[in-house]
Scaffold this motif. Structure first.
Motif, PDB file in Angstrom:
ATOM      1  N   SER A  80      15.924 -27.915   4.941  1.00 58.21           N
ATOM      2  CA  SER A  80      15.954 -27.122   3.699  1.00 58.21           C
ATOM      3  C   SER A  80      14.751 -26.193   3.636  1.00 58.21           C
ATOM      4  O   SER A  80      13.979 -26.202   2.668  1.00 58.21           O
ATOM      5  N   ILE A  81      14.588 -25.392   4.692  1.00 55.00           N
ATOM      6  CA  ILE A  81      13.505 -24.408   4.744  1.00 55.00           C
ATOM      7  C   ILE A  81      14.052 -23.128   5.365  1.00 55.00           C
ATOM      8  O   ILE A  81      15.199 -23.075   5.802  1.00 55.00           O
ATOM      9  N   HIS A 136      18.184 -22.765   3.100  1.00 51.28           N
ATOM     10  CA  HIS A 136      16.979 -22.470   2.324  1.00 51.28           C
ATOM     11  C   HIS A 136      17.256 -22.744   0.849  1.00 51.28           C
ATOM     12  O   HIS A 136      17.636 -21.866   0.088  1.00 51.28           O
ATOM     13  N   SER A 181      10.948 -20.578   9.932  1.00 49.49           N
ATOM     14  CA  SER A 181      10.020 -21.712   9.916  1.00 49.49           C
ATOM     15  C   SER A 181      10.596 -22.896  10.677  1.00 49.49           C
ATOM     16  O   SER A 181       9.894 -23.577  11.436  1.00 49.49           O
ATOM     17  N   ALA A 182      11.897 -23.162  10.481  1.00 48.92           N
ATOM     18  CA  ALA A 182      12.537 -24.286  11.163  1.00 48.92           C
ATOM     19  C   ALA A 182      12.534 -24.096  12.673  1.00 48.92           C
ATOM     20  O   ALA A 182      12.175 -25.009  13.431  1.00 48.92           O
TER      21      ALA A 182
END
Length: 297
Positions: A92-93, A41, A97-98
């Motif tokens: 990169s989250i 993240h 969410s991923a």
């Protein structure tokens, strides 16, 4: 559930390593590819300032550590299934969410009970709640137990059955798992979530337990109807108990290789994914817990 791969979320913790190995074994047995994910993240790394050059160096170090962790996870997976197709990514989250997005075309998402980094405390906080509640496929939770892969050969698959149609997905998945594993299936319906005859107060309302039990037995039979014919290879044992679901399921988990529960419930399992039953199973079940969700891809 028609997804085409198994997705494993990793963070380098012991729970994560167990989850990768467990996911790899399932993927190899079902001849499915395994996709390993570690979420970095990036937005969270900017907190604290220090100048752009300092932040850039910190992000580069985090990415280097993540790449090393990913390589180790891939090696663990290949050790379990040498011929397994393994892919990976480091989005990169946020982790939740991923995993939710990747669950759209997954057969199963596998995570460890707890961890560090983006998965820290995921099963007692918002990440776990988001993944379990919003994933588009079923979610397996693996807790840190040294012998989690050394399940007794005769260990059954256990499924929690409530009186409503929402448990049908759990029943379907449990039969599928039992058939794939060539294991017996224990279908458990625990119908007393409150001990009425032990409540306090001067006046107690008489409870017709025999009548209630007969109603529950009838509802249980309706939920189980037809599954034995669909899976004639699965030996089924039905357990109807007047007990709280978490007590009954935890007891069964002691000798099971897998416990399957629905993502929603009513009756004995009402609100289980938001309350004490799910928390007890996730934290204390002596085997992996599989939360069944209808495929929504």
């Amino acid at each position: 559930m028609s997804g085409q791969r198994v997705v494993a979320g990793v963070d380098g913790s012991p729970e994560s390593d167990l989850a990768v190995r467990w996911a790899a074994r399932i993927a190899a047995q079902r001849r499915l590819p395994l996709h390993i994910v570690h979420a970095i993240h990036v937005a969270g790394l900017y907190y604290g300032g220090g100048g752009m050059s300092g932040v850039g160096a910190f992000i580069a170090l985090a990415q280097e550590d993540a790449a090393k962790m990913m390589n180790e996870s891939i090696a663990l997976a290949r050790a379990v299934g040498p011929n397994l197709t393994v892919t990976s990514e480091m989005p990169s989250i946020a982790a939740s969410s991923a995993l939710i997005e990747l669950s759209r075309d997954a057969k199963l998402v596998v995570v460890g009970k707890s961890g560090r980094g983006e998965f820290t405390g995921m099963l007692v906080g918002s990440t776990a709640a988001a993944v379990i509640s919003h994933a588009h496929c079923s979610v397996a939770v693996i807790r840190h137990r040294p012998d989690v892969l050394a399940v007794p050969a005769g260990g059954p698959v256990v499924v929690g059955v409530d009186a409503g149609p929402n448990s049908d997905h759990a029943i379907a998945l449990a039969f599928e798992e039992a058939s794939q594993r060539r294991a017996p299936l224990v279908a458990l319906h625990a119908w007393s979530d409150v001990t009425y005859d032990s409540t306090g107060g001067a006046t107690r309302v008489p409870v017709q337990w025999e009548s209630i039990e007969e109603d529950e037995r009838r509802a249980f039979a309706e939920r189980m109807a037809g599954w034995g014919e669909k899976y004639p290879d699965v030996e089924v044992h039905r357990e109807l108990v007047r007990d709280r679901p978490r007590h009954a399921l935890l007891e069964q988990a002691e000798k099971a290789q897998l416990v399957v529960v629905g993502s929603r419930g009513r009756g004995g399992f009402r609100g289980m994914l938001l309350g004490s039953t799910s928390q007890a199973l996730v934290h204390f079940a002596a085997c992996p817990v599989l939360v069944a969700r209808p495929y929504e891809g």
